[in-house]
Design an enzyme around this catalytic site. Sequence first.
Site, short mmCIF file in Angstrom:
data_model
loop_
_atom_site.label_atom_id
_atom_site.label_comp_id
_atom_site.label_asym_id
_atom_site.label_seq_id
_atom_site.Cartn_x
_atom_site.Cartn_y
_atom_site.Cartn_z
N HIS A 190 0.83 -1.21 0.00
CA HIS A 190 0.00 0.00 0.00
C HIS A 190 0.86 1.25 0.00
O HIS A 190 0.50 2.25 -0.62
CB HIS A 190 -0.95 0.00 1.20
CG HIS A 190 -2.15 -0.87 1.00
ND1 HIS A 190 -3.38 -0.60 1.53
CD2 HIS A 190 -2.31 -2.03 0.31
CE1 HIS A 190 -4.26 -1.54 1.17
NE2 HIS A 190 -3.62 -2.42 0.45
N HIS A 241 -1.34 -13.48 -1.36
CA HIS A 241 -2.60 -13.92 -0.74
C HIS A 241 -2.52 -15.38 -0.28
O HIS A 241 -3.53 -15.97 0.07
CB HIS A 241 -3.77 -13.67 -1.70
CG HIS A 241 -4.02 -12.20 -1.92
ND1 HIS A 241 -4.79 -11.71 -2.94
CD2 HIS A 241 -3.54 -11.11 -1.26
CE1 HIS A 241 -4.81 -10.38 -2.88
NE2 HIS A 241 -4.06 -10.00 -1.87
C1 HEM Z 1 -3.38 -7.56 -7.32
C2 HEM Z 1 -4.12 -6.70 -6.68
C3 HEM Z 1 -4.50 -6.85 -5.24
C4 HEM Z 1 -5.75 -6.73 -4.73
C5 HEM Z 1 -7.01 -6.41 -5.51
C6 HEM Z 1 -5.67 -7.00 -3.31
C7 HEM Z 1 -6.74 -6.94 -2.44
C8 HEM Z 1 -6.71 -7.35 -1.14
C9 HEM Z 1 -7.85 -7.36 -0.24
C10 HEM Z 1 -9.22 -6.85 -0.57
C11 HEM Z 1 -7.44 -7.90 0.94
C12 HEM Z 1 -8.28 -8.18 2.18
C13 HEM Z 1 -8.51 -6.95 3.01
C14 HEM Z 1 -9.56 -7.24 4.05
O1 HEM Z 1 -10.73 -7.27 3.69
O2 HEM Z 1 -9.22 -7.48 5.22
C15 HEM Z 1 -6.05 -8.24 0.79
C16 HEM Z 1 -5.28 -8.81 1.77
C17 HEM Z 1 -3.93 -8.99 1.66
N1 HEM Z 1 -3.14 -8.59 0.62
FE1 HEM Z 1 -3.77 -8.02 -1.22
N2 HEM Z 1 -4.38 -7.27 -2.99
C18 HEM Z 1 -3.63 -7.18 -4.13
C19 HEM Z 1 -2.26 -7.32 -4.21
C20 HEM Z 1 -1.45 -7.53 -3.12
C21 HEM Z 1 -0.01 -7.39 -3.12
C22 HEM Z 1 0.81 -6.92 -4.32
C23 HEM Z 1 0.42 -7.71 -1.88
C24 HEM Z 1 1.81 -7.72 -1.31
C25 HEM Z 1 2.92 -7.63 -2.00
C26 HEM Z 1 -0.75 -8.09 -1.10
C27 HEM Z 1 -0.73 -8.57 0.17
C28 HEM Z 1 -1.84 -8.88 0.93
C29 HEM Z 1 -1.80 -9.56 2.21
C30 HEM Z 1 -0.55 -10.11 2.88
C31 HEM Z 1 -3.10 -9.62 2.68
C32 HEM Z 1 -3.59 -10.20 4.03
C33 HEM Z 1 -3.66 -9.08 5.04
C34 HEM Z 1 -4.11 -9.51 6.43
O3 HEM Z 1 -4.04 -10.69 6.80
O4 HEM Z 1 -4.52 -8.61 7.20
N3 HEM Z 1 -1.86 -7.94 -1.88
N4 HEM Z 1 -5.63 -7.88 -0.47
#
Ligand code: HEM
Length: 326
Positions: free
Chosen positions: A68, A194
Site C-alpha cells: 500500500h 494472498h
Molecule cells: C493484485 C491486486 C491486489 C488486490 C485487488 C488486493 C486486495 C486485497 C484485499 C481486498 C485484501 C483483504 C482486506 C480485508 O478485507 O481485510 C487483501 C489482503 C492482503 N493482501 Fe492483497 N491485494 C492485491 C495485491 C497484493 C499485493 C501486491 C500484496 C503484497 C505484496 C498483497 C498482500 C496482501 C496480504 C498479505 C493480505 C492479508 C492481510 C491480512 O491478513 O490482514 N496484496 N488484499
Amino acid sequence: MKMASSTMLFSLTLLFLGIIALSNAQSLSLKYYSKTCPKVESIVKKETNKIMVVAPTLAAPLLRMHFHDCFVRGCDGSMLINSTTNSQAEKDGFPNLSLRGYGSIDRVKTAVEKECPGVVSCADILALVARDATLALHGPFWPVPLGRRDGRVSLANETLANLPPPFFNITQLKASFASKNLTTKDLVVLSGSHTIGTSHCSSFSNRLYNFTGRGDSDPSLDPNYAARLRSRCPPADQTTLVEMDPGSFKTFDEDYYTLVAKRRGLFTSDSALLADSETREYVLRQARTKGSTFLEDFAESMVKMGKIGVLTGSQGEVRRRCAFVN
Ligand code: HEM
Ligand SMILES: *[C@@H]1O[C@H](CO)[C@@H](O)[C@H](O)[C@H]1NC(C)=O
Ligand SMILES: *[C@@H]1O[C@H](CO)[C@@H](O)[C@H](O)[C@H]1NC(C)=O
Ligand SMILES: *[C@@H]1O[C@H](CO)[C@@H](O)[C@H](O)[C@H]1NC(C)=O
Ligand SMILES: *[C@@H]1O[C@H](CO)[C@@H](O)[C@H](O)[C@H]1NC(C)=O
Ligand SMILES: *[C@@H]1O[C@H](CO)[C@@H](O)[C@H](O)[C@H]1NC(C)=O
Ligand SMILES: CC(=O)N[C@H]1CO[C@H](CO)[C@@H](O)[C@@H]1O
C-alpha cells in the site's frame, strides 16, 4: 584510423557517463547505511522476529502495508503518517480496512533510532520489516536496496485511485500494475501474497450473494466453495475474517495458485488471473506439485515493487517518528 579510435573513445565516454546518470537516478543501494548505521538490518530483523513470536498474524498486514505504501506516491512511508485536523491521511482512506501493525513499525523505528538517531527512513524500515515478516512465515529472502527518503504528503483521497480493489478484472489489474511500471508477470507473482493472511467478508461477499441481481453467485467461483463461504459470511457482514488460503494461511508457499486453479481464489482479482493467457499459464504452472518457481519469482518482483517512485538524495526527509512529518 586515429579519427575512428577517438570517435570510439568519445562514444565510450558518453556511454560511461550515461550509466553514471542512470545509476544516480536510481540510487538505492544495499550498502546505503554501511557507514551511518551498519547494524540497521540486524536490528530490524531482531525486532521483527520478536514481534513475530508473539503476534505471527501481523506478518500479513505488514507485508500488505509495504504494498500500500509503494502504490500510493511511491515507497515513501507516506502510508504511516497520521491524519491531522486539516488533512485526512492515506491511513484513513477506504482501502486501509484491516491494515494493522503500525505499532510494530513504531517499535522497530524506536530500536533503530536508539542506535543511529535520525538516519534511517521509515520507508526503508517498512521495506525491511515486510521482508523479515515474510521470512518469518518461511517465505523467500530478498535483498532490500536502501536509501529511500520519507515523503511529507499523505492524502486519503489518493488511495482509491492507486490501490486496485478486489473486484477489479484482469484488464483493470494489468493497467493498475502497468501504471506503476510493473509487468503482468509481477501482477500474477505478487498476487501470490494472498497465500498468507485473512480477509473481511465484505471484500468478496458481492460474489456470494446476488452477484448479477438474480440471487446468484459469481460463476467464476467454485459453487461448493461459494456455499462454504456463505456459511461463514452472512450477507452484509462487516467484521468476520476468513483465511485466504485455508489451512495454510500462516505459511508463505505456492498453495495460493492451487486454490486459484481450482476456482477458489477469494477475490474477483484472484479469479481474474485465469482470464488472461499469460497469468493463467503461470497459475497452472505453480499449481503443479513439482517445479514451482514462485518463491524466487516473488523475491524478484518484491525488489521491483520496493523501487516504485522512491524519493532519494535530498528529496523528502528522514522522519523521526513514522506517524508524523518532522
Ligand atoms: C493484485 C491486486 C491486489 C488486490 C485487488 C488486493 C486486495 C486485497 C484485499 C481486498 C485484501 C483483504 C482486506 C480485508 O478485507 O481485510 C487483501 C489482503 C492482503 N493482501 Fe492483497 N491485494 C492485491 C495485491 C497484493 C499485493 C501486491 C500484496 C503484497 C505484496 C498483497 C498482500 C496482501 C496480504 C498479505 C493480505 C492479508 C492481510 C491480512 O491478513 O490482514 N496484496 N488484499
Ligand atoms: C496514529 O495513528 C495510529 C493508527 O491510525 C494510532 O493508533 C495512533 O494512536 C496515532 N498516534 C498518535 C500519536 O496519535
Ligand atoms: C485530495 O485532497 C486534497 C487535500 O484535501 C486536495 O487538495 C486534492 O485536490 C484532492 N484530490 C482529489 C483528486 O480529489
Ligand atoms: C473490465 O472492466 C472494465 C470496466 O468496467 C470493462 O470496460 C472491461 O470490458 C472489463 N474487461 C474484462 C476483460 O472483463
Ligand atoms: C515509470 O517509468 C517512467 C519512465 O521511465 C517514469 O517516468 C515514471 O515515473 C515511472 N513511474 C513510476 C510510478 O515509477
Ligand atoms: C438482488 O438484486 C436485484 C437487482 O439489483 C434486487 O432487485 C433484489 O432486491 C436483490 N435481492 C436481494 C435478496 O438483495
Ligand atoms: C486502522 C485505521 O486507521 N482505520 C481507519 C480506516 O479508515 C477509516 C475511515 O475511512 C477510519 O475510520 C479507520 O479508523
